[in-house]
Motif scaffolding. Structure first.
Motif, PDB file in Angstrom:
ATOM      1  N   VAL A 100       0.833  -1.198   0.000  1.00  0.00           N
ATOM      2  CA  VAL A 100       0.000   0.000   0.000  1.00  0.00           C
ATOM      3  C   VAL A 100       0.872   1.254   0.000  1.00  0.00           C
ATOM      4  O   VAL A 100       0.624   2.210  -0.750  1.00  0.00           O
ATOM      5  CB  VAL A 100      -0.938  -0.018   1.224  1.00  0.00           C
ATOM      6  N   SER A 140      -9.384  -5.276  -8.276  1.00  0.00           N
ATOM      7  CA  SER A 140      -9.009  -4.737  -6.967  1.00  0.00           C
ATOM      8  C   SER A 140      -7.826  -3.788  -7.088  1.00  0.00           C
ATOM      9  O   SER A 140      -7.796  -2.720  -6.448  1.00  0.00           O
ATOM     10  CB  SER A 140      -8.673  -5.884  -6.007  1.00  0.00           C
ATOM     11  N   GLY A 174      -7.855   0.256  -6.516  1.00  0.00           N
ATOM     12  CA  GLY A 174      -6.911   0.811  -5.553  1.00  0.00           C
ATOM     13  C   GLY A 174      -6.132   1.987  -6.126  1.00  0.00           C
ATOM     14  O   GLY A 174      -6.025   3.048  -5.503  1.00  0.00           O
ATOM     15  N   ALA A 228      -6.034   3.378   0.224  1.00  0.00           N
ATOM     16  CA  ALA A 228      -5.526   2.323  -0.661  1.00  0.00           C
ATOM     17  C   ALA A 228      -5.859   0.942  -0.116  1.00  0.00           C
ATOM     18  O   ALA A 228      -6.259   0.045  -0.868  1.00  0.00           O
ATOM     19  CB  ALA A 228      -4.020   2.473  -0.837  1.00  0.00           C
ATOM     20  N   ALA A 269      -9.545   0.283  -0.673  1.00  0.00           N
ATOM     21  CA  ALA A 269      -9.857   0.089  -2.090  1.00  0.00           C
ATOM     22  C   ALA A 269      -9.349  -1.258  -2.600  1.00  0.00           C
ATOM     23  O   ALA A 269     -10.049  -1.962  -3.334  1.00  0.00           O
ATOM     24  CB  ALA A 269      -9.266   1.232  -2.915  1.00  0.00           C
ATOM     25  N   LEU A 270      -8.132  -1.625  -2.214  1.00  0.00           N
ATOM     26  CA  LEU A 270      -7.582  -2.910  -2.652  1.00  0.00           C
ATOM     27  C   LEU A 270      -8.405  -4.079  -2.128  1.00  0.00           C
ATOM     28  O   LEU A 270      -8.511  -5.129  -2.771  1.00  0.00           O
ATOM     29  CB  LEU A 270      -6.133  -3.056  -2.193  1.00  0.00           C
TER      30      LEU A 270
END
Length: 352
Positions: free
Chosen positions: A102, A133, A137, A158, A161-162
């Motif tokens: 990240v 994904s 991200g 991040a 989102a991932l």
């Protein structure tokens, strides 16, 4: 370098970018000369296209907002997280790897903040959820950085989102892949549980901030209150979720599935912009539209004068007026600055 649909690849073409599977494993390396068998394999795996290097596109380079190595690392860690049970690990080595990845994603985005998201992402049908994904991200961090979020908040964004779709690992694969039109009412109810399942799973196994869990829990909420699972609206929805909601929808629209025809990036942007103030936060939509290229570099477009061209550069404040190389003549045409280009517009993006 230019992007070609898989149907237009021919043996002997030089691959312009590495191609990875959903686990981050190298399938085909940059610069190899494609064979008929390799092209057939790409078609079989559901890759819609690939970048190639050829004489015509020489000098057209794609500046990537996140380096290929960081993208590969992110793919691998997301794949691993979808295939392991972190409840059986203490402490979670995977969580530590995720935090490191990240930070790398955020650092790359900050360093390349003046670059638009210009790439036609190469992904296969079967491994869609892992590529998706990563793309969500990266897009989310790009928007968050433009909104001025500090580094620590970008890292939290991040992570959310991932992992926004991690809850889907607990839902029957056929329900996830079926699409809304093919799900029964009961199956749709099960599908809609994935944000809550994902947030609760990570809250149980990881040590993220509450913002990360809220971003995941609320990423299907709509700005007008029509979303799920909580029916929140407007500013009630966490900022992370409002950002992820847009990136999630955009990437889904530009992705092809067996039961869904993909939109081009320009069409997907129009779709997102049309739903601003209904599904999406209009202020975030405005930022998103400035950072994501309607006509990605390396893609072929049809111009209003009937000529075809390959996009060579985008301008952030003039998204519909790129610099292009005309296929018929080889000349560079700056649609933003050239007087002779004032009457010329981009008609459509050719991605199929």
């Amino acid at each position: 370098m230019r992007y070609l649909p898989t149907s237009r690849l021919t043996p002997g073409m030089a691959l312009g970018q590495d191609i990875y599977d959903g686990a981050g494993r190298l399938l085909l390396g940059r610069h190899i000369l494609l064979t008929e068998e390799q092209i057939s394999n790409l078609e079989f795996l559901g890759f819609p296209g690939a970048y190639v290097d050829d004489e015509f596109s020489r000098g057209i380079e794609i500046q990537q907002i996140v380096s290929p190595e960081v993208r590969r690392q992110a793919l691998k860690i997301v794949y691993d997280l979808f295939h392991m049970d972190m409840r059986k690990q203490e402490p979670s080595e995977a969580e530590l790897k995720l935090r490191k990845t990240v930070e790398s994603v955020v650092d790359d985005v900050i360093c390349n903040g003046d670059i638009m998201c210009n790439i036609m992402d190469i992904k296969s049908y079967d491994d869609y959820i892992y590529y998706h994904s990563i793309h969500v991200g990266i897009l989310s961090v790009v928007v968050g950085a433009r909104l001025g979020l500090p580094h620590d908040e970008l890292c939290q964004l991040a992570a959310a989102a991932l992992l926004h779709d991690i809850g889907k690992r607990f839902i029957d694969h056929d329900i996830v892949r079926g699409g809304k039109a093919h799900r029964s009412e009961k199956e749709q109810e099960v599908y809609r549980s994935h944000p809550k399942i994902g947030a609760e799973y990570l809250r149980e196994t990881c040590r993220f901030s509450a913002d990360v869990y809220e971003g995941i829990m609320e990423h299907h909420e709509c700005y007008n209150g029509e979303g799920y699972p909580l029916g929140k609206k407007g500013g009630e929805i966490h900022l992370f979720a409002r950002i992820i909601r847009i990136a999630d929808c955009y990437d889904a629209k530009v992705s092809a599935f067996p039961a869904q025809k993909s939109l081009s990036p320009s069409e997907a942007l129009e779709y997102v912009m049309a739903l601003g103030d209904r599904w999406f936060d209009p202020d975030i939509v405005a930022v998103f539209a400035r950072k994501v290229a309607a006509y990605p570099i390396g893609c072929e477009v049809e111009l209003s004068n009937g000529q075809h061209a390959v996009v060579a550069r985008n301008f952030e404040n003039f998204p519909l007026r790129p610099l292009v190389r005309v296929v018929e003549t080889g000349e560079m045409l700056n649609m933003r600055d050239d007087e002779k280009a004032r009457a010329v517009t981009v008609g459509r993006l050719i991605v199929r």
